[in-house]
Write a protein that holds these residues in place. Structure first.
Motif, PDB file in Angstrom:
ATOM      1  N   ASP A 106      -5.360   2.296  -1.606  1.00 25.92           N
ATOM      2  CA  ASP A 106      -6.516   2.198  -0.716  1.00 25.92           C
ATOM      3  C   ASP A 106      -6.882   0.743  -0.470  1.00 25.92           C
ATOM      4  O   ASP A 106      -7.136   0.332   0.662  1.00 25.92           O
ATOM      5  CB  ASP A 106      -7.693   2.950  -1.339  1.00 25.92           C
ATOM      6  CG  ASP A 106      -8.830   3.133  -0.366  1.00 25.92           C
ATOM      7  OD1 ASP A 106      -8.554   3.441   0.810  1.00 25.92           O
ATOM      8  OD2 ASP A 106      -9.998   2.980  -0.785  1.00 25.92           O
ATOM      9  N   TYR A 107      -6.869  -0.071  -1.527  1.00 25.53           N
ATOM     10  CA  TYR A 107      -7.188  -1.494  -1.382  1.00 25.53           C
ATOM     11  C   TYR A 107      -6.202  -2.182  -0.437  1.00 25.53           C
ATOM     12  O   TYR A 107      -6.601  -2.868   0.503  1.00 25.53           O
ATOM     13  CB  TYR A 107      -7.168  -2.183  -2.752  1.00 25.53           C
ATOM     14  CG  TYR A 107      -7.236  -3.681  -2.635  1.00 25.53           C
ATOM     15  CD1 TYR A 107      -8.442  -4.321  -2.379  1.00 25.53           C
ATOM     16  CD2 TYR A 107      -6.086  -4.464  -2.739  1.00 25.53           C
ATOM     17  CE1 TYR A 107      -8.507  -5.697  -2.236  1.00 25.53           C
ATOM     18  CE2 TYR A 107      -6.138  -5.836  -2.601  1.00 25.53           C
ATOM     19  CZ  TYR A 107      -7.353  -6.449  -2.347  1.00 25.53           C
ATOM     20  OH  TYR A 107      -7.409  -7.809  -2.205  1.00 25.53           O
TER      21      TYR A 107
ATOM     22  N   GLY B 249       0.819  -1.209   0.000  1.00 25.82           N
ATOM     23  CA  GLY B 249       0.000   0.000   0.000  1.00 25.82           C
ATOM     24  C   GLY B 249       0.851   1.256   0.000  1.00 25.82           C
ATOM     25  O   GLY B 249       0.556   2.227  -0.710  1.00 25.82           O
TER      26      GLY B 249
ATOM     27  N   HIS C 179      -6.356  -1.102   3.236  1.00 25.93           N
ATOM     28  CA  HIS C 179      -7.542  -1.608   3.930  1.00 25.93           C
ATOM     29  C   HIS C 179      -7.516  -3.128   4.080  1.00 25.93           C
ATOM     30  O   HIS C 179      -8.231  -3.683   4.909  1.00 25.93           O
ATOM     31  CB  HIS C 179      -8.817  -1.167   3.213  1.00 25.93           C
ATOM     32  CG  HIS C 179      -9.158   0.256   3.477  1.00 25.93           C
ATOM     33  ND1 HIS C 179      -8.679   1.280   2.705  1.00 25.93           N
ATOM     34  CD2 HIS C 179      -9.894   0.834   4.452  1.00 25.93           C
ATOM     35  CE1 HIS C 179      -9.121   2.424   3.172  1.00 25.93           C
ATOM     36  NE2 HIS C 179      -9.849   2.185   4.242  1.00 25.93           N
TER      37      HIS C 179
ATOM     38  N   LEU D 258      -3.658   5.686  -6.176  1.00 29.42           N
ATOM     39  CA  LEU D 258      -4.461   5.808  -4.961  1.00 29.42           C
ATOM     40  C   LEU D 258      -5.484   4.681  -4.790  1.00 29.42           C
ATOM     41  O   LEU D 258      -5.726   4.246  -3.668  1.00 29.42           O
ATOM     42  CB  LEU D 258      -5.134   7.176  -4.939  1.00 29.42           C
ATOM     43  CG  LEU D 258      -4.164   8.366  -4.983  1.00 29.42           C
ATOM     44  CD1 LEU D 258      -4.924   9.683  -4.957  1.00 29.42           C
ATOM     45  CD2 LEU D 258      -3.169   8.283  -3.846  1.00 29.42           C
ATOM     46  N   ASP D 259      -6.086   4.228  -5.884  1.00 29.45           N
ATOM     47  CA  ASP D 259      -7.062   3.133  -5.756  1.00 29.45           C
ATOM     48  C   ASP D 259      -6.401   1.851  -5.266  1.00 29.45           C
ATOM     49  O   ASP D 259      -6.921   1.170  -4.380  1.00 29.45           O
ATOM     50  CB  ASP D 259      -7.761   2.877  -7.092  1.00 29.45           C
ATOM     51  CG  ASP D 259      -8.722   3.994  -7.470  1.00 29.45           C
ATOM     52  OD1 ASP D 259      -9.083   4.779  -6.569  1.00 29.45           O
ATOM     53  OD2 ASP D 259      -9.090   4.073  -8.651  1.00 29.45           O
TER      54      ASP D 259
END
Length: 86
Positions: free
Chosen positions: A60-61, A47, A64, A56-57
């Motif tokens: 973010d995955y 990340g 998280h 960013l996508d």
């Protein structure tokens, strides 16, 4: 027509159920706990790399997904209730 049996038969469960594939090992609870924590660290690192790449996508995955691995490790520790580490 007959179906020939393979020369090497799998012993126990294996990854893809074909001869020569790696066997799935049953890990002791502490080893599984360590592997889950390592998985969480790798997810956090991935990340951070995605953030630096401005993806960013993806970042973010992965950021998280890391707490999920930590929760699994925590649940395993509670389920198996092995003694605390010194």
């Amino acid at each position: 027509m007959t179906i020939a049996r393979p020369a090497v038969e799998p012993q126990g469960p294996d990854a893809v159920a074909v001869p020569g594939s790696p066997a799935i090992l049953t890990l002791p609870p502490r080893a599984l706990h360590a592997r889950l924590l390592e998985n969480a660290a790798l997810r956090r690192r991935r990340g951070a790399e995605r953030l630096q790449s401005n993806r960013l996508d993806d970042a973010d995955y992965w950021l998280h997904a890391a707490p999920a691995a930590v929760r699994k490790a925590s649940a395993l520790r509670e389920e198996k209730s092995f003694a605390p580490l010194p």
